[in-house]
Design a protein around this motif. Structure first.
Motif, PDB file in Angstrom:
ATOM      1  N   THR A  45       0.839  -1.193   0.000  1.00 51.77           N
ATOM      2  CA  THR A  45       0.000   0.000   0.000  1.00 51.77           C
ATOM      3  C   THR A  45       0.881   1.253   0.000  1.00 51.77           C
ATOM      4  N   ALA A  46       0.262   2.373  -0.313  1.00 47.33           N
ATOM      5  CA  ALA A  46       0.992   3.638  -0.332  1.00 47.33           C
ATOM      6  C   ALA A  46       1.522   3.976   1.054  1.00 47.33           C
ATOM      7  N   PHE A  53      10.139   3.902   2.845  1.00 49.93           N
ATOM      8  CA  PHE A  53      11.057   4.710   2.031  1.00 49.93           C
ATOM      9  C   PHE A  53      10.961   6.207   2.293  1.00 49.93           C
ATOM     10  N   GLY A  54      10.012   6.638   3.108  1.00 49.85           N
ATOM     11  CA  GLY A  54       9.866   8.054   3.406  1.00 49.85           C
ATOM     12  C   GLY A  54       9.130   8.785   2.296  1.00 49.85           C
ATOM     13  N   GLU A  55       9.114  10.094   2.409  1.00 51.84           N
ATOM     14  CA  GLU A  55       8.436  10.922   1.412  1.00 51.84           C
ATOM     15  C   GLU A  55       9.188  10.868   0.078  1.00 51.84           C
ATOM     16  N   PRO A  56       8.466  10.784  -1.034  1.00 53.34           N
ATOM     17  CA  PRO A  56       9.136  10.803  -2.342  1.00 53.34           C
ATOM     18  C   PRO A  56       9.676  12.193  -2.632  1.00 53.34           C
ATOM     19  N   PRO A  71      -8.164   2.968 -14.900  1.00 53.01           N
ATOM     20  CA  PRO A  71      -7.993   3.429 -13.512  1.00 53.01           C
ATOM     21  C   PRO A  71      -6.987   4.576 -13.426  1.00 53.01           C
ATOM     22  N   THR A  72      -7.105   5.346 -12.383  1.00 50.79           N
ATOM     23  CA  THR A  72      -6.169   6.440 -12.142  1.00 50.79           C
ATOM     24  C   THR A  72      -4.846   5.863 -11.646  1.00 50.79           C
ATOM     25  N   ILE A  73      -3.752   6.298 -12.260  1.00 53.90           N
ATOM     26  CA  ILE A  73      -2.410   5.845 -11.897  1.00 53.90           C
ATOM     27  C   ILE A  73      -1.668   7.018 -11.252  1.00 53.90           C
ATOM     28  N   ASN A  74      -1.191   6.808 -10.029  1.00 57.74           N
ATOM     29  CA  ASN A  74      -0.375   7.804  -9.329  1.00 57.74           C
ATOM     30  C   ASN A  74       1.082   7.382  -9.403  1.00 57.74           C
ATOM     31  N   ARG A  75       1.991   8.373  -9.487  1.00 60.95           N
ATOM     32  CA  ARG A  75       3.419   8.083  -9.608  1.00 60.95           C
ATOM     33  C   ARG A  75       4.192   8.886  -8.579  1.00 60.95           C
ATOM     34  N   TRP A  76       5.047   8.174  -7.846  1.00 55.59           N
ATOM     35  CA  TRP A  76       5.931   8.806  -6.887  1.00 55.59           C
ATOM     36  C   TRP A  76       7.358   8.587  -7.345  1.00 55.59           C
TER      37      TRP A  76
END
Length: 110
Positions: A45-46, A53-56, A71-76
């Protein structure tokens, strides 16, 4: 004529060998040479990625979601890799380029 035919394959082999000596560094080669870095695993999970890994360094704007089938894809973006999420779950992790001359994935669409 026979002597010419025997030297032709040798010449071709030398040409190929010299061409491969000037090849670009591929991202695939770099990732195989290094010890596998710890990266998020598909299905995490996010919040698990954030705690590990901490904040991107950057959260890119979401893509997709125009239709139910898309679907909506989020990228970090992290320094060594980019994480792709669908519905808050990791679906893929891609290694980033080490330098501009490295041949690898295209930069993310901003």
């Amino acid at each position: 004529m026979k002597r010419y035919l025997t030297t032709l394959p040798l010449l071709a082999l030398l040409t190929c060998a010299s061409a491969s000596a000037h090849a670009d560094t591929l991202l695939i080669d770099r990732t195989k040479e290094q010890v596998a870095p710890v990266v998020p695993v598909r299905g995490q999970t996010a919040s698990q990625v954030l705690s590990t890994f901490g904040e991107p360094s950057e959260k890119l704007e979401p893509r997709g979601g125009q239709k139910r089938q898309w679907p909506t894809i989020n990228r970090w973006v992290y320094p060594m890799f980019t994480v792709y999420f669908e519905k808050q779950k990791v679906i893929d992790v891609v290694a980033n380029k080490a330098d501009a001359n490295e041949v690898g994935p295209k930069p993310p669409i901003r």
